[in-house]
Structure formats: structure tokens, C-alpha cells
Design a protein around this motif. Sequence first.
Motif, mmCIF file in Angstrom:
data_model
loop_
_atom_site.group_PDB
_atom_site.id
_atom_site.type_symbol
_atom_site.label_atom_id
_atom_site.label_comp_id
_atom_site.label_asym_id
_atom_site.label_seq_id
_atom_site.Cartn_x
_atom_site.Cartn_y
_atom_site.Cartn_z
ATOM 1 N N TYR A 47 -1.261 6.529 -1.039
ATOM 2 C CA TYR A 47 -0.421 7.449 -1.801
ATOM 3 C C TYR A 47 1.064 7.180 -1.551
ATOM 4 N N ASP A 48 1.413 6.794 -0.325
ATOM 5 C CA ASP A 48 2.809 6.423 -0.057
ATOM 6 C C ASP A 48 3.216 5.217 -0.906
ATOM 7 N N ALA A 49 2.305 4.243 -1.012
ATOM 8 C CA ALA A 49 2.596 3.057 -1.823
ATOM 9 C C ALA A 49 2.731 3.431 -3.296
ATOM 10 N N CYS A 50 1.856 4.310 -3.786
ATOM 11 C CA CYS A 50 1.961 4.759 -5.180
ATOM 12 C C CYS A 50 3.293 5.443 -5.433
ATOM 13 N N GLU A 51 3.707 6.274 -4.495
ATOM 14 C CA GLU A 51 4.989 6.971 -4.643
ATOM 15 C C GLU A 51 6.130 5.978 -4.736
ATOM 16 N N SER A 52 6.111 4.957 -3.874
ATOM 17 C CA SER A 52 7.206 3.997 -3.849
ATOM 18 C C SER A 52 7.236 3.127 -5.104
ATOM 19 N N MET A 53 6.068 2.967 -5.768
ATOM 20 C CA MET A 53 5.983 2.127 -6.965
ATOM 21 C C MET A 53 5.997 2.938 -8.258
ATOM 22 N N ASP A 54 6.194 4.263 -8.147
ATOM 23 C CA ASP A 54 6.223 5.146 -9.318
ATOM 24 C C ASP A 54 4.905 5.064 -10.089
ATOM 25 N N ILE A 55 3.814 5.060 -9.358
ATOM 26 C CA ILE A 55 2.470 5.126 -9.946
ATOM 27 C C ILE A 55 1.961 6.541 -9.740
ATOM 28 N N PRO A 56 1.685 7.296 -10.817
ATOM 29 C CA PRO A 56 1.391 8.729 -10.684
ATOM 30 C C PRO A 56 -0.048 9.009 -10.256
ATOM 31 N N ALA A 57 -0.377 8.644 -9.005
ATOM 32 C CA ALA A 57 -1.723 8.886 -8.484
ATOM 33 C C ALA A 57 -1.910 10.372 -8.236
ATOM 34 N N ASP A 58 -3.022 10.894 -8.727
ATOM 35 C CA ASP A 58 -3.309 12.325 -8.612
ATOM 36 C C ASP A 58 -4.490 12.510 -7.645
ATOM 37 N N THR A 59 -5.557 13.051 -8.120
ATOM 38 C CA THR A 59 -6.676 13.434 -7.268
ATOM 39 C C THR A 59 -7.488 12.242 -6.794
ATOM 40 N N ALA A 60 -7.905 12.284 -5.527
ATOM 41 C CA ALA A 60 -8.869 11.326 -4.989
ATOM 42 C C ALA A 60 -10.157 12.072 -4.659
ATOM 43 N N ILE A 61 -11.288 11.455 -4.962
ATOM 44 C CA ILE A 61 -12.586 12.026 -4.601
ATOM 45 C C ILE A 61 -13.491 10.919 -4.066
ATOM 46 N N SER A 62 -14.487 11.316 -3.295
ATOM 47 C CA SER A 62 -15.538 10.373 -2.929
ATOM 48 C C SER A 62 -16.572 10.370 -4.039
ATOM 49 N N GLU A 63 -17.203 9.212 -4.235
ATOM 50 C CA GLU A 63 -18.147 9.041 -5.343
ATOM 51 C C GLU A 63 -19.569 8.834 -4.840
#
Length: 443
Positions: free
Chosen positions: A180-196
Motif C-alpha cells: 500500500y505504501d508503494a501504491c501511494e507513492s505511485m498514485d495507484i488507488p488501491a482500495d480493499t484487500a481480501i483473502s481469497e
Amino acid sequence: MEWLREHPEVKTIRIAAADLNGVARGKRLPARFADKVMTEGTKFPYSVLNLDIWGEDIEDSPLVFESGDPDGMLMPTERGFLPMPWLDAPTALLPLWMFHPDGRPYEGDPRQALARVVERYDAAGLVPVVATELEFFLIDDSGRTLRVPPSPRSGKRRTGGEVLSLRALDAFDQFFTSLYDACESMDIPADTAISEAGPGQFEINLMHQADPLKAADDTWMFKNMVKGVARQYGFAASFMAKPYEAWSGNGMHMHFSILTKDGTNIFDNGGDEGTAALRHAVAGCLRAMPGSTLLFAPHENSYDRLVPNAHAPTGIGWAYENRTAAIRIPSSGPKARRIEHRVAGGDVNPYLTVAAILGAALNGLEDKLEPPAPFKGNAYDKQLAQLPGDWQQAIDAFAECPDIKRIFPAHLVENYLMTKRQELHYMAELSDEETVELYLETV
């Protein structure tokens, strides 16, 4: 260049574009030469965007020996420089796309293919809003057999799937925090994470945005980023469609709605059923689905996922709030009325997938197509027309599909067919173990 000036610690950059398989092709260079790339671009052979999954030239391609393997011009996308926090040394990525030397877009570039579809929407006064959901496995590939990696927290391996398990997420908490830190730094709007449902399988949603090119950029870069961050922790991340025979595979579901220029959702009629425009878009997606399957399932392993009762669609149909359907209309407030396209695997090229889905929906709108009635119940038990059952059938359907010819330029269609036919031929020589090794992180 302002970003680089603000980050003097960055000494090297990567410049890269997506080939037809979605593999990043590019160069490494010192950051002090970045200004030249920003202003003048750089050159790759056209053939570099049309390599097979091994990174080999396509035999008899007109892009190679017949034409002298000429160069195209790569120019920066509007994204600019982005950090690559999974590398040890401070590094920046500059995404590129390809043009002819005279400035015309190169029609064999998958990002240019999506831009062409977006231009059709713009000409119609419409704005697609796109989100993707990506499933992937975390895998210990250090031995002869793929296994779930041990938790960085406990050192233990969990051997089964745990749907929506906080314990499974917490076992890899450090990894997800870095992700999520990497997504923030790259302006990638990662939202919810779940296990599958699979062992070590997770899904992360990327937020809706009214810019299909950025949504596809984010998806492409997210896949590369997840793989890089996983290696920081000593294991692999794989978007391969079906790495484990006994477990469900990885999908890439795409949600989309369509707005007018004033922000009105054309699928919203104030109720649950949606508008005639929603039905037209659904019908367009259904009509193009057999021919588009090669884009949604681009590799040999992709067809191991598309089997009955494995949480992936096999029938060509649509339904409301039904996850067995290829096209699902999720329950939502009327203003958020949207279509979920559930066919694509995690192994796709996001640019081609988003282009295929949006292009098919627009064809349906333009032709005012009407779909069959939505079904209820289990899609696997219905008498629905079926997706192509194997790679060869999908290649044939792609070659013959009028909707594909309407969505994509002929040059890209021919290049893609040559690529997949070559891969089909040479994949026959590989063992199951070699197939997994090839696809595990490549796709």
C-alpha cells in the motif's frame, strides 16, 4: 523533470512500454540523461512490442527481417516519473508508448489501442468510468513444488484457502503495508484487500476513475509492483491464471459505468434494472465475448481456469447480482449502476482487456443491441452458449470476430494472431513444470 529534481537520490531510471502480452519492455539509463528522453523520446524496434511470451521475435513477422526491423519512437505518457520502491537503489520508472517518427500513433501498441477506443467515446460525448479487481497468489517457488510462503510474522505456512480471513491478511501484514505504501507513492488507488479461496490467494480492488487509460496504467503497473514487492520479502507473487490445479485461479474483474459529459450515468434509471443503454452495453459485451476470449484468456494456462464450478465463467450470459455470470450487474445505488465483466484472468494485458470490454459495450450502444433475458440461479446449470473451450478455438474466434475488427486496428489484430499462433506451436514442447516456470511471474 520536476519530480527528479525533487528526488536527487534517484540515480537511475527505467523507461518501459507494455508489449502485446503486457510484459514491460524497456531500458535502464542514468537519471542525468532523463531530460533527453522527456524532450526527444527514445527508440525501440517496432518488433519489441510484438514479441512472444519468451521474448522472441515472431517468425515471418513483417516487422522484423522483411522491413529491416525499423525503429518506432517511444514518448513519455502523461504519467511522468514514478518511484520503484521495491528496488534496492532509488529508481524511477518513466512509462512510454509508441509512435511513428512522423508523430502518428503506432497501431501495434496496446496502449494506443485503448486510446483509440477512448477517442470513440469522446466523439460520442461519453466518459467511461473504470475499476479493476486483481487476484494473485503469494507463492514460495524456491523448491520443486509451489507452496504457500511462510508468514513473515509467524514463520508458519497456511495450507488452505480462507475467504475473507483477517488472519490470512495479518499473516502477511508487513507485505501488504509495503504494498500500500508503494501504491501511494505511485498514485495507484488501491482500495480493499481480501483473502481469497486459494491458499495464499488475495484480491485488491483499484478504485473507479473516469480515465480508462490511467485505470489500465494503474493495473499494469500494479501487477509489476506486486511482483517486485513480493520478492523483497523472499517469495513470488503470481497473476498466472491457474498456478494450482486443485484451486480456483486468478481473475481480473472489470467494473465500468458510462457518463455523459455533464456527469450523468447513462445506466441509471432510478431503479435496480438500469436503462436501455445498460442493456445495449451488456448485449455488445455478450456478442463480442467469443471473439474477445483470446484477450481475456491469452495463454495456454488461461484455459485451466475457465472450467465449470471453479468460480470463473464458462457460459455467455448475464444476470443481476450473480457471481456465476460472465456479466454481472452488481447491487448498488442507482447512481452507481454499473456492469461487472468477470471473464478475464489475472494474466491479461490490461490495455487490451479494457479496450475490448469498452469497445464491445460501445458497439452495443451504437447498434442498440438487445441482450437475451438475464438468467437466475447457477450459470453452470444453464443452457448457455459457451466461451471457446481451448486456446486454438479462441484464436480462431478472435480471427473471425467482426467486433474485434471494429475495436482494434488490423495491424494489431494480425500481430496478436501471429504471436498467439507461435506460442501455441511452441508451448506443445513444454512440460507442466516448464509451463509453470514460464508463466509464474511473466504474466
